[in-house]
Design an enzyme around this catalytic site. Structure first.
Site, PDB file in Angstrom:
ATOM      1  N   ASN A 123     -64.189  11.958   4.212  1.00  0.00           N
ATOM      2  CA  ASN A 123     -63.798  11.007   4.922  1.00  0.00           C
ATOM      3  C   ASN A 123     -63.778  10.683   6.253  1.00  0.00           C
ATOM      4  O   ASN A 123     -63.670   9.761   7.055  1.00  0.00           O
ATOM      5  CB  ASN A 123     -62.068  11.437   4.757  1.00  0.00           C
ATOM      6  CG  ASN A 123     -61.384  11.210   3.725  1.00  0.00           C
ATOM      7  OD1 ASN A 123     -61.869  10.408   2.530  1.00  0.00           O
ATOM      8  ND2 ASN A 123     -60.228  12.120   2.707  1.00  0.00           N
ATOM      9  N   THR A 173     -95.802  -1.795  -8.931  1.00  0.00           N
ATOM     10  CA  THR A 173     -95.322  -2.364  -9.267  1.00  0.00           C
ATOM     11  C   THR A 173     -95.062  -3.921  -9.600  1.00  0.00           C
ATOM     12  O   THR A 173     -95.679  -5.042  -8.994  1.00  0.00           O
ATOM     13  CB  THR A 173     -93.752  -2.285  -8.386  1.00  0.00           C
ATOM     14  OG1 THR A 173     -93.777  -1.771  -7.101  1.00  0.00           O
ATOM     15  CG2 THR A 173     -92.239  -3.049  -8.687  1.00  0.00           C
ATOM     16  N   LYS A 175     -94.219  -7.771 -10.277  1.00  0.00           N
ATOM     17  CA  LYS A 175     -94.013  -8.623 -10.261  1.00  0.00           C
ATOM     18  C   LYS A 175     -94.317  -9.829 -11.869  1.00  0.00           C
ATOM     19  O   LYS A 175     -95.244  -9.574 -12.095  1.00  0.00           O
ATOM     20  CB  LYS A 175     -94.377  -8.771  -9.094  1.00  0.00           C
ATOM     21  CG  LYS A 175     -94.581  -7.505  -7.841  1.00  0.00           C
ATOM     22  CD  LYS A 175     -92.876  -7.563  -7.507  1.00  0.00           C
ATOM     23  CE  LYS A 175     -92.569  -6.455  -6.534  1.00  0.00           C
ATOM     24  NZ  LYS A 175     -91.293  -5.959  -6.473  1.00  0.00           N
ATOM     25  N   LYS A 177     -90.259  -9.173 -10.936  1.00  0.00           N
ATOM     26  CA  LYS A 177     -89.284  -8.450 -10.665  1.00  0.00           C
ATOM     27  C   LYS A 177     -88.874  -8.195 -11.618  1.00  0.00           C
ATOM     28  O   LYS A 177     -88.240  -7.694 -12.590  1.00  0.00           O
ATOM     29  CB  LYS A 177     -88.895  -7.341  -9.206  1.00  0.00           C
ATOM     30  CG  LYS A 177     -87.865  -8.593  -8.928  1.00  0.00           C
ATOM     31  CD  LYS A 177     -86.559  -7.543  -7.838  1.00  0.00           C
ATOM     32  CE  LYS A 177     -87.685  -7.678  -6.972  1.00  0.00           C
ATOM     33  NZ  LYS A 177     -86.601  -6.763  -5.936  1.00  0.00           N
ATOM     34  N   HIS A 294     -86.896   5.858  -6.847  1.00  0.00           N
ATOM     35  CA  HIS A 294     -86.485   5.063  -5.775  1.00  0.00           C
ATOM     36  C   HIS A 294     -85.569   5.612  -5.369  1.00  0.00           C
ATOM     37  O   HIS A 294     -84.195   5.762  -6.187  1.00  0.00           O
ATOM     38  CB  HIS A 294     -86.218   3.369  -6.803  1.00  0.00           C
ATOM     39  CG  HIS A 294     -86.623   2.291  -6.055  1.00  0.00           C
ATOM     40  ND1 HIS A 294     -85.382   2.197  -5.226  1.00  0.00           N
ATOM     41  CD2 HIS A 294     -87.853   1.668  -6.122  1.00  0.00           C
ATOM     42  CE1 HIS A 294     -86.384   0.852  -4.840  1.00  0.00           C
ATOM     43  NE2 HIS A 294     -87.332   1.008  -5.478  1.00  0.00           N
ATOM     44  N   ARG A 295     -85.306   4.231  -3.738  1.00  0.00           N
ATOM     45  CA  ARG A 295     -83.942   4.874  -3.126  1.00  0.00           C
ATOM     46  C   ARG A 295     -83.475   2.984  -2.250  1.00  0.00           C
ATOM     47  O   ARG A 295     -82.791   2.997  -1.537  1.00  0.00           O
ATOM     48  CB  ARG A 295     -84.417   5.440  -1.746  1.00  0.00           C
ATOM     49  CG  ARG A 295     -85.492   4.160  -0.863  1.00  0.00           C
ATOM     50  CD  ARG A 295     -86.085   5.515   0.229  1.00  0.00           C
ATOM     51  NE  ARG A 295     -86.606   3.648   0.956  1.00  0.00           N
ATOM     52  CZ  ARG A 295     -87.297   4.159   2.589  1.00  0.00           C
ATOM     53  NH1 ARG A 295     -86.406   4.708   3.166  1.00  0.00           N
ATOM     54  NH2 ARG A 295     -87.865   3.660   2.709  1.00  0.00           N
ATOM     55  N   HIS A 327     -89.680   6.736  -2.512  1.00  0.00           N
ATOM     56  CA  HIS A 327     -90.354   5.899  -1.596  1.00  0.00           C
ATOM     57  C   HIS A 327     -89.975   6.702  -0.251  1.00  0.00           C
ATOM     58  O   HIS A 327     -88.293   7.116  -0.360  1.00  0.00           O
ATOM     59  CB  HIS A 327     -89.467   4.406  -2.055  1.00  0.00           C
ATOM     60  CG  HIS A 327     -89.863   4.092  -2.961  1.00  0.00           C
ATOM     61  ND1 HIS A 327     -90.062   2.843  -3.630  1.00  0.00           N
ATOM     62  CD2 HIS A 327     -89.927   4.573  -4.739  1.00  0.00           C
ATOM     63  CE1 HIS A 327     -91.303   2.657  -5.333  1.00  0.00           C
ATOM     64  NE2 HIS A 327     -90.369   3.347  -4.866  1.00  0.00           N
ATOM     65  N   SER A 379     -94.664   1.927  -0.354  1.00  0.00           N
ATOM     66  CA  SER A 379     -94.731   0.496  -1.128  1.00  0.00           C
ATOM     67  C   SER A 379     -94.007  -0.223  -0.253  1.00  0.00           C
ATOM     68  O   SER A 379     -92.633   0.022   0.546  1.00  0.00           O
ATOM     69  CB  SER A 379     -93.670   1.196  -2.028  1.00  0.00           C
ATOM     70  OG  SER A 379     -93.660   0.023  -3.151  1.00  0.00           O
TER      71      SER A 379
END
Length: 480
Positions: A123, A173, A175, A177, A294-295, A327, A379
């Site tokens: 909070n 990665t 693509k 995606k 992954h972030r 990442h 990346s």
């Protein structure tokens, strides 16, 4: 109510509102080895003294509330309260301060990143007395670190599983995606892996959509992995994204990956949540799966300098919650990341003890007491011309991930993978021979391209591609 309790609760109780600093600002406090320490960037509202602002943060993130309550007398507030023990002005910023807060360890549930964040960044971030608030760093005591499993396997175990040493790992990665069918997706994976990459990857938002359900993707990717392994003699992997709408569904997907015999799964740890991530990390250790993190959503939390939470805190939390890769920005690509700041949290991910170093944004010495390390993943907008800089910046214990920098090759996926592998091998060899990658990087790539038509074609395509934008989040300028 017993007479004893009644007496304790009534002695000294006076209803009303009192200043936080009278209770929670304690500059004389000597921090304990077992305290969790936090460094907050505090921007008070006009007219609010820094001592009151820092004390308010300590109070609202621990035992305090807006008014005096009689139940304070039923416990030992002095034992459980957070304390603002130091305040320093931020150089070059008007009315902004770094406030240091110490929290006693008893405030936190063992092995729960969720509970730790609920307390420290709950909070208090909506508190009206503050214009802005940012958590810059945490010192997590060794006593608390030891209540976490941490990464499922860690850097050394991963290298042993893959039988790959002495260089960064290479990834890609897939693509586009979104929109590919499972079979075409698997074909793209196969082409990249047979060309020389170690890993391919689901993008963060590839889960189980109508155009490609998760089980179909898992099956075709597993086929691609085993076929490329048979052809190259190298161990390969694809980060199968197990992120799902429920923890039960997530674990079901991880179980399917284990049954297929693939080496690694993936999770979006911020959108999926720390409870789900810790559960998956435990499953991965118990079942021999590596875990790629992954972030996605991190910039919502960490990009603004004055409010939110720095990524170094999210990185520490991930190491505690569990993940073998995460990442971490590129420094040279299309995504946010200043070099000194990035290297600071890269060390927090990999090393066992990290000393305080404000020049890299590290506010506290952190001892991980032999918790396994996490491989940082570079990346986002990188290509073969970046390879020398990436190798020099991140070193061997990293994953260099080229999405468009592989799939955008004019001859196709496999030649794109070949170009990246040749560029990496050339940079590693040059470094091992004592050459300066930072100064001679372009020359090293040009020399290698003479012997690799795939690399030569890649060099031509991306020779003019740069992302010349300044980082938003920078280190504070030292006081003159």
């Amino acid at each position: 109510m017993s007479p004893q309790t009644e007496t304790k609760a009534s002695v000294g109780f006076k209803a009303g509102v009192k200043e936080y600093k009278l209770t929670y600002y304690t500059p004389e406090y000597e921090v304990k080895d077992t305290d969790i320490l936090a460094a907050f960037r505090v921007t008070p509202q006009p007219g609010v003294p820094p001592e009151e602002a820092g004390a308010a943060v300590a109070a609202e993130s621990s035992t305090g509330t807006w008014t005096t309550v009689w139940t304070d007398g039923l416990t030992s507030l002095d034992r459980y309260k957070g304390r603002c023990y130091d305040i320093e002005p931020v150089p070059g910023e008007e009315d902004q301060y770094i406030c240091y807060v110490a929290y006693p360890l008893d405030l936190f549930e063992e092995g729960s990143v969720t509970n730790m964040f609920t307390s420290i960044v709950g909070n208090v971030f909506g508190f009206k007395a503050l214009r802005a608030l940012r958590l810059e760093d945490l010192r997590v005591p060794t006593a608390y670190i030891k209540t976490f499993q941490g990464p499922p396997h860690g850097i050394q175990v991963e290298r042993d599983k893959l039988n790959k040493y002495g260089r960064p790992l290479l990834g890609c990665t897939i693509k586009p995606k979104l929109g590919l069918s499972a079979k075409n997706y698997g074909r793209a994976v196969y082409e990249c892996l047979r060309g020389g990459l170690d890993f391919t990857k689901d993008d963060e938002n590839v889960n189980s959509q109508p155009f490609m359900r998760w089980r179909d993707r898992f099956l075709f990717c597993a086929e691609a992995i085993f076929k490329s392994q048979a052809e190259t003699g190298e161990i390969k992997g694809h980060y199968l994204n197990a992120t799902a709408g429920t923890c039960e569904e997530m674990i079901k997907r991880a179980m399917c990956a284990r049954e297929l015999g693939v080496p690694i799964v993936m999770h979006d740890y911020l959108t999926g949540g720390f409870t789900a991530n810790t559960s998956l990390a435990h499953y991965c250790r118990d079942n021999g799966l590596l875990l790629h993190i992954h972030r996605a959503m991190h910039a919502v939390i960490d990009r603004q300098k004055n409010h939110g939470m720095h990524f170094r805190v999210l990185a520490k939390a991930l190491r505690m919650s569990g993940g073998d890769h995460i990442h971490a920005g590129t420094v040279v690509g299309k995504l946010e990341g200043e070099r000194d700041i990035t290297l600071g949290f890269v060390d927090l991910l990999r090393d066992d003890v990290i000393e305080k170093d404000r020049s890299r944004g590290i506010y506290f010495t952190q001892d991980w007491v032999s918790m396994p390390g996490v491989l940082p993943v570079a990346s986002g907008g990188i290509h073969v011309w970046h390879m020398p800089a990436l190798t020099e910046i991140f070193g061997d214990d990293s994953v260099l991930q080229f999405g468009g920098g592989t799939l955008g090759h004019p001859w196709g996926n496999a030649p794109g993978a070949v170009a990246n592998r040749v560029a990496l091998e050339a940079c590693v060899q040059a470094r091992n021979e004592g050459r300066d990658l930072a100064r001679e990087g372009n020359e090293i790539i040009r020399e290698a391209s003479k012997w690799s038509p795939e690399l030569a074609a890649a060099c031509e395509v991306w020779k003019a591609i740069k992302f010349e934008f300044d980082a938003v989040d920078k280190l504070d300028k030292p006081a003159s």
